[in-house]
Design a protein around this motif. Structure first.
Motif, PDB file in Angstrom:
ATOM      1  N   MET A   1      13.854  14.537 -56.507  1.00  0.00           N
ATOM      2  CA  MET A   1      12.742  14.811 -57.404  1.00  0.00           C
ATOM      3  C   MET A   1      11.590  15.392 -56.605  1.00  0.00           C
ATOM      4  O   MET A   1      11.311  14.957 -55.502  1.00  0.00           O
ATOM      5  CB  MET A   1      12.333  13.516 -58.095  1.00  0.00           C
ATOM      6  N   THR A   2      10.916  16.345 -57.174  1.00  0.00           N
ATOM      7  CA  THR A   2       9.792  16.987 -56.510  1.00  0.00           C
ATOM      8  C   THR A   2       8.495  16.371 -56.989  1.00  0.00           C
ATOM      9  O   THR A   2       8.253  16.283 -58.186  1.00  0.00           O
ATOM     10  CB  THR A   2       9.785  18.499 -56.812  1.00  0.00           C
ATOM     11  N   ALA A   3       7.679  15.948 -56.041  1.00  0.00           N
ATOM     12  CA  ALA A   3       6.365  15.397 -56.382  1.00  0.00           C
ATOM     13  C   ALA A   3       5.356  16.529 -56.449  1.00  0.00           C
ATOM     14  O   ALA A   3       5.364  17.412 -55.605  1.00  0.00           O
ATOM     15  CB  ALA A   3       5.942  14.380 -55.332  1.00  0.00           C
ATOM     16  N   PRO A   4       4.475  16.530 -57.456  1.00  0.00           N
ATOM     17  CA  PRO A   4       3.458  17.586 -57.535  1.00  0.00           C
ATOM     18  C   PRO A   4       2.406  17.405 -56.451  1.00  0.00           C
ATOM     19  O   PRO A   4       2.262  16.337 -55.884  1.00  0.00           O
ATOM     20  CB  PRO A   4       2.851  17.392 -58.930  1.00  0.00           C
ATOM     21  N   GLY A   5       1.676  18.478 -56.201  1.00  0.00           N
ATOM     22  CA  GLY A   5       0.587  18.425 -55.233  1.00  0.00           C
ATOM     23  C   GLY A   5      -0.533  17.545 -55.743  1.00  0.00           C
ATOM     24  O   GLY A   5      -0.595  17.208 -56.925  1.00  0.00           O
ATOM     25  N   PRO A   6      -1.443  17.132 -54.838  1.00  0.00           N
ATOM     26  CA  PRO A   6      -2.510  16.210 -55.232  1.00  0.00           C
ATOM     27  C   PRO A   6      -3.430  16.773 -56.309  1.00  0.00           C
ATOM     28  O   PRO A   6      -3.955  16.019 -57.118  1.00  0.00           O
ATOM     29  CB  PRO A   6      -3.266  15.963 -53.932  1.00  0.00           C
ATOM     30  N   ALA A   7      -3.652  18.056 -56.335  1.00  0.00           N
ATOM     31  CA  ALA A   7      -4.537  18.652 -57.340  1.00  0.00           C
ATOM     32  C   ALA A   7      -3.774  19.020 -58.608  1.00  0.00           C
ATOM     33  O   ALA A   7      -4.373  19.392 -59.604  1.00  0.00           O
ATOM     34  CB  ALA A   7      -5.224  19.889 -56.771  1.00  0.00           C
ATOM     35  N   GLY A   8      -2.462  18.920 -58.568  1.00  0.00           N
ATOM     36  CA  GLY A   8      -1.651  19.300 -59.713  1.00  0.00           C
ATOM     37  C   GLY A   8      -1.448  20.800 -59.780  1.00  0.00           C
ATOM     38  O   GLY A   8      -2.048  21.561 -59.022  1.00  0.00           O
ATOM     39  N   PRO A   9      -0.575  21.235 -60.663  1.00  0.00           N
ATOM     40  CA  PRO A   9      -0.295  22.668 -60.782  1.00  0.00           C
ATOM     41  C   PRO A   9      -1.524  23.452 -61.234  1.00  0.00           C
ATOM     42  O   PRO A   9      -2.339  22.954 -62.004  1.00  0.00           O
ATOM     43  CB  PRO A   9       0.805  22.746 -61.840  1.00  0.00           C
ATOM     44  N   ARG A  10      -1.622  24.670 -60.741  1.00  0.00           N
ATOM     45  CA  ARG A  10      -2.691  25.583 -61.153  1.00  0.00           C
ATOM     46  C   ARG A  10      -2.043  26.733 -61.908  1.00  0.00           C
ATOM     47  O   ARG A  10      -1.113  27.349 -61.407  1.00  0.00           O
ATOM     48  CB  ARG A  10      -3.438  26.112 -59.939  1.00  0.00           C
ATOM     49  N   VAL A  11      -2.524  27.010 -63.110  1.00  0.00           N
ATOM     50  CA  VAL A  11      -1.959  28.073 -63.935  1.00  0.00           C
ATOM     51  C   VAL A  11      -2.961  29.216 -63.993  1.00  0.00           C
ATOM     52  O   VAL A  11      -4.138  29.016 -64.258  1.00  0.00           O
ATOM     53  CB  VAL A  11      -1.638  27.566 -65.362  1.00  0.00           C
ATOM     54  N   LEU A  12      -2.453  30.407 -63.713  1.00  0.00           N
ATOM     55  CA  LEU A  12      -3.290  31.598 -63.662  1.00  0.00           C
ATOM     56  C   LEU A  12      -2.700  32.656 -64.589  1.00  0.00           C
ATOM     57  O   LEU A  12      -1.504  32.949 -64.512  1.00  0.00           O
ATOM     58  CB  LEU A  12      -3.324  32.115 -62.218  1.00  0.00           C
ATOM     59  N   ALA A  13      -3.527  33.215 -65.449  1.00  0.00           N
ATOM     60  CA  ALA A  13      -3.079  34.299 -66.327  1.00  0.00           C
ATOM     61  C   ALA A  13      -2.957  35.589 -65.519  1.00  0.00           C
ATOM     62  O   ALA A  13      -3.831  35.905 -64.711  1.00  0.00           O
ATOM     63  CB  ALA A  13      -4.059  34.490 -67.475  1.00  0.00           C
ATOM     64  N   ILE A  14      -1.878  36.301 -65.747  1.00  0.00           N
ATOM     65  CA  ILE A  14      -1.685  37.614 -65.129  1.00  0.00           C
ATOM     66  C   ILE A  14      -1.595  38.622 -66.265  1.00  0.00           C
ATOM     67  O   ILE A  14      -0.523  38.894 -66.797  1.00  0.00           O
ATOM     68  CB  ILE A  14      -0.418  37.649 -64.255  1.00  0.00           C
ATOM     69  N   THR A  15      -2.774  39.128 -66.655  1.00  0.00           N
ATOM     70  CA  THR A  15      -2.835  40.058 -67.781  1.00  0.00           C
ATOM     71  C   THR A  15      -3.498  41.376 -67.400  1.00  0.00           C
ATOM     72  O   THR A  15      -3.527  42.302 -68.215  1.00  0.00           O
ATOM     73  CB  THR A  15      -3.590  39.426 -68.964  1.00  0.00           C
ATOM     74  N   THR A  16      -4.052  41.433 -66.191  1.00  0.00           N
ATOM     75  CA  THR A  16      -4.685  42.651 -65.681  1.00  0.00           C
ATOM     76  C   THR A  16      -4.423  42.730 -64.184  1.00  0.00           C
ATOM     77  O   THR A  16      -3.908  41.782 -63.574  1.00  0.00           O
ATOM     78  CB  THR A  16      -6.222  42.622 -65.888  1.00  0.00           C
ATOM     79  N   ASN A  17      -4.813  43.850 -63.562  1.00  0.00           N
ATOM     80  CA  ASN A  17      -4.693  43.966 -62.108  1.00  0.00           C
ATOM     81  C   ASN A  17      -5.514  42.905 -61.397  1.00  0.00           C
ATOM     82  O   ASN A  17      -5.139  42.456 -60.312  1.00  0.00           O
ATOM     83  CB  ASN A  17      -5.104  45.364 -61.643  1.00  0.00           C
ATOM     84  N   ASP A  18      -6.645  42.499 -61.995  1.00  0.00           N
ATOM     85  CA  ASP A  18      -7.441  41.423 -61.413  1.00  0.00           C
ATOM     86  C   ASP A  18      -6.632  40.130 -61.319  1.00  0.00           C
ATOM     87  O   ASP A  18      -6.789  39.364 -60.379  1.00  0.00           O
ATOM     88  CB  ASP A  18      -8.710  41.180 -62.226  1.00  0.00           C
ATOM     89  N   GLY A  19      -5.772  39.878 -62.292  1.00  0.00           N
ATOM     90  CA  GLY A  19      -4.911  38.698 -62.262  1.00  0.00           C
ATOM     91  C   GLY A  19      -3.950  38.731 -61.093  1.00  0.00           C
ATOM     92  O   GLY A  19      -3.663  37.699 -60.480  1.00  0.00           O
ATOM     93  N   VAL A  20      -3.456  39.921 -60.767  1.00  0.00           N
ATOM     94  CA  VAL A  20      -2.564  40.079 -59.615  1.00  0.00           C
ATOM     95  C   VAL A  20      -3.326  39.744 -58.327  1.00  0.00           C
ATOM     96  O   VAL A  20      -2.834  39.025 -57.457  1.00  0.00           O
ATOM     97  CB  VAL A  20      -1.964  41.507 -59.558  1.00  0.00           C
TER      98      VAL A  20
END
Length: 138
Positions: A1-20
């Motif tokens: 089983m994989t334990a998450p990092g202390p801060a938890g997952p970070r979700v980032l939208a990739i909808t523009t070049n800025d997202g990249v």
């Protein structure tokens, strides 16, 4: 089983070049936090950049979920790129070194696969694509 990092997952939208760009920056910061070597950081950031760009260009945009993970006594970074785009109709062809859809360098999927330790690609034509990669600290 994989334990998450202390801060938890970070979700980032990739909808523009800025997202990249933001995806690259987040991955670089996590790679430093995980204490990957400079070479391993560069490999992971390069793979993330290619996969984020694919998410934007071919998937029509999506998300990157990034997390520090621990498994069997080792630390790493797991990235999940997901889109609801057209999917990949010929996965074998898309994973062929040097193959390009006509707009890229042909590095994307096959190059990204070589730059990480674990690579999992799930795609359904007409429904989207999810690519999960993990880089482990040495």
């Amino acid at each position: 089983m994989t334990a998450p990092g202390p801060a938890g997952p970070r979700v980032l939208a990739i909808t523009t070049n800025d997202g990249v760009v933001q995806a690259r920056q987040l991955v670089r910061a996590l790679a430093q936090e995980c204490r990957l070597s400079l070479v391993e950081q560069t490999k992971l950031v390069t793979a993330a950049s290619e996969l984020a760009r694919n998410t934007l260009i071919y998937g029509g945009g999506g998300t990157m979920t990034a997390d520090l993970v621990q498994e069997r006594g080792r630390r790493g970074i797991r990235l999940v790129f997901a889109d609801q785009g057209p999917g990949i109709p010929d996965l074998d062809l898309a994973l062929t070194d040097g193959w390009t859809s006509g707009t890229g360098m042909g590095l994307g999927l096959s190059g990204s696969k070589r730059l990480v330790d674990d690579f999992l690609l799930d795609t359904v034509p007409g429904e989207g694509t999810t690519v999960t990669v993990t880089k482990w600290a040495r």
